[in-house]
Design an enzyme around this catalytic site. Structure first.
Site, PDB file in Angstrom:
ATOM      1  CE  LYS A 200      -3.480   2.613   2.406  1.00 19.10           C
ATOM      2  NZ  LYS A 200      -4.671   2.400   3.495  1.00 19.10           N
ATOM      3  NE  ARG A 210      -6.385  10.543   3.526  1.00 20.04           N
ATOM      4  CZ  ARG A 210      -4.891  10.661   3.011  1.00 20.04           C
ATOM      5  NH1 ARG A 210      -4.674  12.001   2.961  1.00 20.04           N
ATOM      6  NH2 ARG A 210      -4.272   9.540   3.009  1.00 20.04           N
ATOM      7  NE  ARG A 221      -3.701   7.571   5.637  1.00 18.73           N
ATOM      8  CZ  ARG A 221      -4.388   8.229   6.798  1.00 18.73           C
ATOM      9  NH1 ARG A 221      -3.731   8.363   7.852  1.00 18.73           N
ATOM     10  NH2 ARG A 221      -5.767   8.429   6.577  1.00 18.73           N
ATOM     11  CD  GLU A 237       5.865  -3.945   3.648  1.00 18.03           C
ATOM     12  OE1 GLU A 237       4.983  -4.744   4.519  1.00 18.03           O
ATOM     13  OE2 GLU A 237       6.175  -2.737   4.363  1.00 18.03           O
ATOM     14  CE  LYS A 252      -6.423   1.796  -0.573  1.00 12.54           C
ATOM     15  NZ  LYS A 252      -6.741   2.064   0.980  1.00 12.54           N
ATOM     16  CB  SER A 281     -11.222   7.646  -3.680  1.00 12.05           C
ATOM     17  OG  SER A 281     -10.178   8.267  -2.926  1.00 12.05           O
ATOM     18  CE1 TYR A 320     -14.949   3.599  -2.652  1.00 13.70           C
ATOM     19  CE2 TYR A 320     -13.202   3.641  -4.162  1.00 13.70           C
ATOM     20  CZ  TYR A 320     -13.809   3.808  -2.974  1.00 13.70           C
ATOM     21  OH  TYR A 320     -12.855   3.772  -1.684  1.00 13.70           O
TER      22      TYR A 320
HETATM   23  C1  PBG Z   1      -6.963   3.435   5.367  1.00 13.41           C
HETATM   24  C2  PBG Z   1      -7.801   3.331   3.945  1.00 13.41           C
HETATM   25  C3  PBG Z   1      -7.452   4.442   2.988  1.00 13.41           C
HETATM   26  C4  PBG Z   1      -8.182   4.057   1.958  1.00 13.41           C
HETATM   27  C5  PBG Z   1      -8.467   2.688   2.119  1.00 13.41           C
HETATM   28  N1  PBG Z   1      -8.205   2.588   3.425  1.00 13.41           N
HETATM   29  C6  PBG Z   1      -6.947   5.710   3.212  1.00 13.41           C
HETATM   30  C7  PBG Z   1      -5.358   6.016   3.529  1.00 13.41           C
HETATM   31  O1  PBG Z   1      -4.507   5.039   3.470  1.00 13.41           O
HETATM   32  O2  PBG Z   1      -5.003   7.502   3.587  1.00 13.41           O
HETATM   33  C8  PBG Z   1      -8.340   4.623   0.670  1.00 13.41           C
HETATM   34  C9  PBG Z   1      -9.376   4.103  -0.268  1.00 13.41           C
HETATM   35  C10 PBG Z   1      -9.842   4.939  -1.389  1.00 13.41           C
HETATM   36  O3  PBG Z   1      -8.833   6.080  -1.755  1.00 13.41           O
HETATM   37  O4  PBG Z   1     -10.426   4.816  -2.179  1.00 13.41           O
HETATM   38  N2  PBG Z   1      -8.235   3.043   6.319  1.00 13.41           N
END
Ligand code: PBG
Length: 330
Positions: A200, A210, A221, A237, A252, A281, A320
């Site tokens: 990730k 967000r 992060r 990982e 991801k 997203s 989505y």
């Molecule tokens: C963390 C999490 C995130 C997403 C899924 N799980 C946000 C992040 O890591 O900042 C993002 C999913 C998306 O952008 O569609 N709980």
């Protein structure tokens, strides 16, 4: 010269009709491979649109149940749930409260659709913390890996008690899969699986998410999510997560990391572990925004996006568009 004007080998022959293109197609994405990520907001009485993700909402508990049923009827096989609590605090206590919104939603969806959908819960603290980080902080304000693991262990057991089928640890803490597996086993939840967010990356494409979870995060992060310049690191990982007991590993985001996805599909394939990818997203929002402006053919872009992620090596895709795409694919 004549060879140049009249080629002997003509790959175009296999493209002359829709039938022959279908006959030789190398990739077939099916609705059964799709998972719908869904947001549920504590106290909501009706769905609230998310402006950064046109067409996606923060559900009420009732509208979430309906969305789950629709997804199952469309042939989608999974739903990944995210909770949006009313109050947040430093430890993200809403995540481990059996009456917390995510845990209630898990129980609601399981009661509604039973085994027709694989019910998954996001296992992370960021939706529940007032600082918006995926873990708890130490005195210096840094994300404390090992203190966070204890929170994840508790969260996994509470989700399992709510009936979750797969937990999705997404916080990128070292050792999270092992700790979650051990906690589930200790509590007797031997059949609850782990969909590990293994590779990730810290990504600008999470931006719209967000808003979707009313994130409190300032900053980034980058001390726990991966650096986008690295691909080899994702192999490490993934191997760690497989070793720690991950049932499915995930990459991801998807689109900016298709090379990583291909690599992970090869590595995990060797180990016999299924691979998922999260069409996130920002990837969703880009297509929706361009389509809203009339700049691209929306449905074709959706299908091309999802097919590419599958072609790159994903057995399972979180998107989505899951329910709509299942209809388009059928
Ligand atoms: C963390 C999490 C995130 C997403 C899924 N799980 C946000 C992040 O890591 O900042 C993002 C999913 C998306 O952008 O569609 N709980």
């Amino acid at each position: 010269m004549s060879e140049i004007l009249r080629p002997v080998v003509r790959p175009r022959r296999l493209r002359t009709s829709a039938a022959i293109r279908d006959l030789v197609a190398e990739t077939t994405l099916r609705p059964r491979q799709l998972v719908l990520p869904a947001f549920v907001r504590e106290g909501a009485t009706e769905p609230t649109p998310i402006s950064t993700m046109p067409g996606v909402v923060q559900h009420s508990r009732d509208s979430l149940r309906r969305a789950a049923t629709e997804a199952a009827e469309a042939g989608v096989r999974g739903i990944m749930l995210f909770g949006v609590p009313v109050t947040k605090d430093p430890l993200g206590t809403g995540a481990t409260d059996p009456e917390g919104i995510l845990n209630l939603a898990i129980a609601d969806v399981v009661a509604e659709v039973g085994d027709a959908l694989v019910v998954m819960g996001d296992l992370c603290l960021d939706e529940f913390t007032d600082h918006g980080h995926c873990g708890v902080l130490d005195e210096q304000g840094r994300v404390d890996n090992d203190a966070t693991l204890q929170r994840y262990a508790d969260m996994a057991v509470v989700q399992a008690e709510a009936g979750v089928h797969l937990v999705g640890p997404s916080g990128m803490m070292d050792g999270q899969v092992a700790v979650v597996r051990d906690a589930l086993d200790e509590a007797g939840h031997l059949d609850v699986g782990i969909l590990a967010y293994s590779a990730k990356y810290a990504s600008a494409f999470y931006g719209p998410f967000r808003e979707a979870v009313d994130s409190a995060l300032t900053g980034d992060r980058r001390t726990y999510q991966q650096d986008g310049r690295n691909a080899r690191e994702s192999v490490r990982e993934v191997l760690l997560d497989i070793d720690e007991g991950a049932d499915i590993v995930m990459v991801k985001p998807a689109l900016a990391y298709l090379d990583v996805l291909r690599r992970i599909a090869d590595v995990a394939g060797e180990a016999g572990v299924p691979v998922a990818a999260y069409n996130i997203s920002g990837e969703y929002a880009m297509v929706e925004a361009a389509a809203a402006n009339g700049w691209i053919d929306r449905e074709a872009a959706i299908l091309e996006t999802l097919t590419s992620i599958h072609r790159a090596g994903a057995d399972v895709i979180l998107t989505y568009w899951a329910t709509e795409a299942a209809g388009l694919l059928d």
